[in-house]
Scaffold this motif. Structure first.
Motif, PDB file in Angstrom:
ATOM      1  N   SER A  49     -21.896   7.835   0.129  1.00  0.00           N
ATOM      2  CA  SER A  49     -20.494   7.637   0.468  1.00  0.00           C
ATOM      3  C   SER A  49     -19.779   7.088  -0.759  1.00  0.00           C
ATOM      4  CB  SER A  49     -20.340   6.689   1.654  1.00  0.00           C
ATOM      5  OG  SER A  49     -20.919   5.450   1.350  1.00  0.00           O
ATOM      6  N   VAL A  50     -18.520   7.444  -0.900  1.00  0.00           N
ATOM      7  CA  VAL A  50     -17.730   7.075  -2.066  1.00  0.00           C
ATOM      8  C   VAL A  50     -16.449   6.401  -1.584  1.00  0.00           C
ATOM      9  CG1 VAL A  50     -16.473   7.982  -4.056  1.00  0.00           C
ATOM     10  CG2 VAL A  50     -18.638   9.007  -3.384  1.00  0.00           C
ATOM     11  N   GLU A  51     -16.047   5.331  -2.251  1.00  0.00           N
ATOM     12  CA  GLU A  51     -14.764   4.701  -1.963  1.00  0.00           C
ATOM     13  C   GLU A  51     -13.908   4.770  -3.213  1.00  0.00           C
ATOM     14  OE1 GLU A  51     -14.699   0.888  -0.203  1.00  0.00           O
ATOM     15  OE2 GLU A  51     -16.100   1.443   1.384  1.00  0.00           O
ATOM     16  N   LEU A  52     -12.670   5.231  -3.053  1.00  0.00           N
ATOM     17  CA  LEU A  52     -11.746   5.388  -4.174  1.00  0.00           C
ATOM     18  C   LEU A  52     -10.490   4.570  -3.924  1.00  0.00           C
ATOM     19  CD1 LEU A  52     -11.925   9.273  -4.407  1.00  0.00           C
ATOM     20  CD2 LEU A  52     -13.127   7.659  -5.865  1.00  0.00           C
ATOM     21  N   ASP A  53      -9.969   3.929  -4.962  1.00  0.00           N
ATOM     22  CA  ASP A  53      -8.665   3.275  -4.891  1.00  0.00           C
ATOM     23  C   ASP A  53      -7.638   4.286  -5.389  1.00  0.00           C
ATOM     24  OD1 ASP A  53      -9.457   0.805  -3.904  1.00  0.00           O
ATOM     25  OD2 ASP A  53      -9.984   0.085  -5.887  1.00  0.00           O
ATOM     26  N   VAL A  54      -6.713   4.662  -4.511  1.00  0.00           N
ATOM     27  CA  VAL A  54      -5.741   5.699  -4.830  1.00  0.00           C
ATOM     28  C   VAL A  54      -4.348   5.088  -4.891  1.00  0.00           C
ATOM     29  CG1 VAL A  54      -4.746   7.884  -4.087  1.00  0.00           C
ATOM     30  CG2 VAL A  54      -7.160   7.418  -3.674  1.00  0.00           C
ATOM     31  N   SER A  55      -3.638   5.372  -5.986  1.00  0.00           N
ATOM     32  CA  SER A  55      -2.234   4.956  -6.081  1.00  0.00           C
ATOM     33  C   SER A  55      -1.433   6.129  -6.640  1.00  0.00           C
ATOM     34  CB  SER A  55      -2.076   3.728  -6.970  1.00  0.00           C
ATOM     35  OG  SER A  55      -2.500   4.011  -8.280  1.00  0.00           O
ATOM     36  N   VAL A  56      -0.183   6.232  -6.195  1.00  0.00           N
ATOM     37  CA  VAL A  56       0.694   7.322  -6.631  1.00  0.00           C
ATOM     38  C   VAL A  56       1.900   6.713  -7.335  1.00  0.00           C
ATOM     39  CG1 VAL A  56       2.099   9.266  -5.888  1.00  0.00           C
ATOM     40  CG2 VAL A  56      -0.060   8.770  -4.719  1.00  0.00           C
ATOM     41  N   ASN A  57       2.134   7.117  -8.574  1.00  0.00           N
ATOM     42  CA  ASN A  57       3.265   6.643  -9.374  1.00  0.00           C
ATOM     43  C   ASN A  57       3.376   5.113  -9.386  1.00  0.00           C
ATOM     44  OD1 ASN A  57       4.007   9.266 -10.004  1.00  0.00           O
ATOM     45  ND2 ASN A  57       5.321   9.436  -8.201  1.00  0.00           N
ATOM     46  N   GLY A  58       2.232   4.443  -9.488  1.00  0.00           N
ATOM     47  CA  GLY A  58       2.224   2.989  -9.601  1.00  0.00           C
ATOM     48  C   GLY A  58       2.407   2.249  -8.299  1.00  0.00           C
ATOM     49  N   SER A  59       2.436   2.966  -7.175  1.00  0.00           N
ATOM     50  CA  SER A  59       2.592   2.289  -5.889  1.00  0.00           C
ATOM     51  C   SER A  59       1.297   1.556  -5.545  1.00  0.00           C
ATOM     52  CB  SER A  59       2.931   3.302  -4.792  1.00  0.00           C
ATOM     53  OG  SER A  59       1.835   4.181  -4.605  1.00  0.00           O
ATOM     54  N   CYS A  60       1.356   0.721  -4.518  1.00  0.00           N
ATOM     55  CA  CYS A  60       0.158  -0.013  -4.091  1.00  0.00           C
ATOM     56  C   CYS A  60      -0.945   0.972  -3.740  1.00  0.00           C
ATOM     57  CB  CYS A  60       0.460  -0.871  -2.878  1.00  0.00           C
ATOM     58  SG  CYS A  60       1.308  -2.389  -3.287  1.00  0.00           S
ATOM     59  N   GLY A  61      -2.135   0.643  -4.178  1.00  0.00           N
ATOM     60  CA  GLY A  61      -3.261   1.534  -3.946  1.00  0.00           C
ATOM     61  C   GLY A  61      -3.822   1.414  -2.542  1.00  0.00           C
TER      62      GLY A  61
END
Length: 87
Positions: A49-61
């Motif tokens: 299993s993989v966990e990723l921190d995702v943020s778009v254009n500097g928004s909160c991840g």
């Protein structure tokens, strides 16, 4: 005398390394198959299993999780990886 892997079902479970006072668990499988030319090939599948921190254009991840299966093939095998019998 063949082992369970090379002379039996041709599939074996892969387990995590056992720790002190911890049982190992299945993390995938190995399957013995034949290539188009008849040469033995082992297919290895690992589940994780993989966990990723995702943020778009500097928004909160946001943390996003996913179950992943990685598949690989081992070719040019001459002997069973478990019992050493010639394949």
């Amino acid at each position: 005398m063949s082992c369970y892997f090379c002379g039996g079902s041709r599939i074996a479970s892969i387990h995590s390394a056992p720790g002190r006072d911890v049982r190992s668990w299945s993390v995938g499988s190995m399957t013995l198959t034949r290539r188009y030319d008849g040469e033995p090939t082992v297919r290895v599948e690992l589940d994780t299993s993989v966990e990723l921190d995702v943020s778009v254009n500097g928004s909160c991840g946001e943390t996003v999780g996913a179950d992943v299966t990685a598949t690989a093939y081992i070719e040019d095998i001459k002997y069973c990886p478990f019992c050493g019998e010639e394949l």
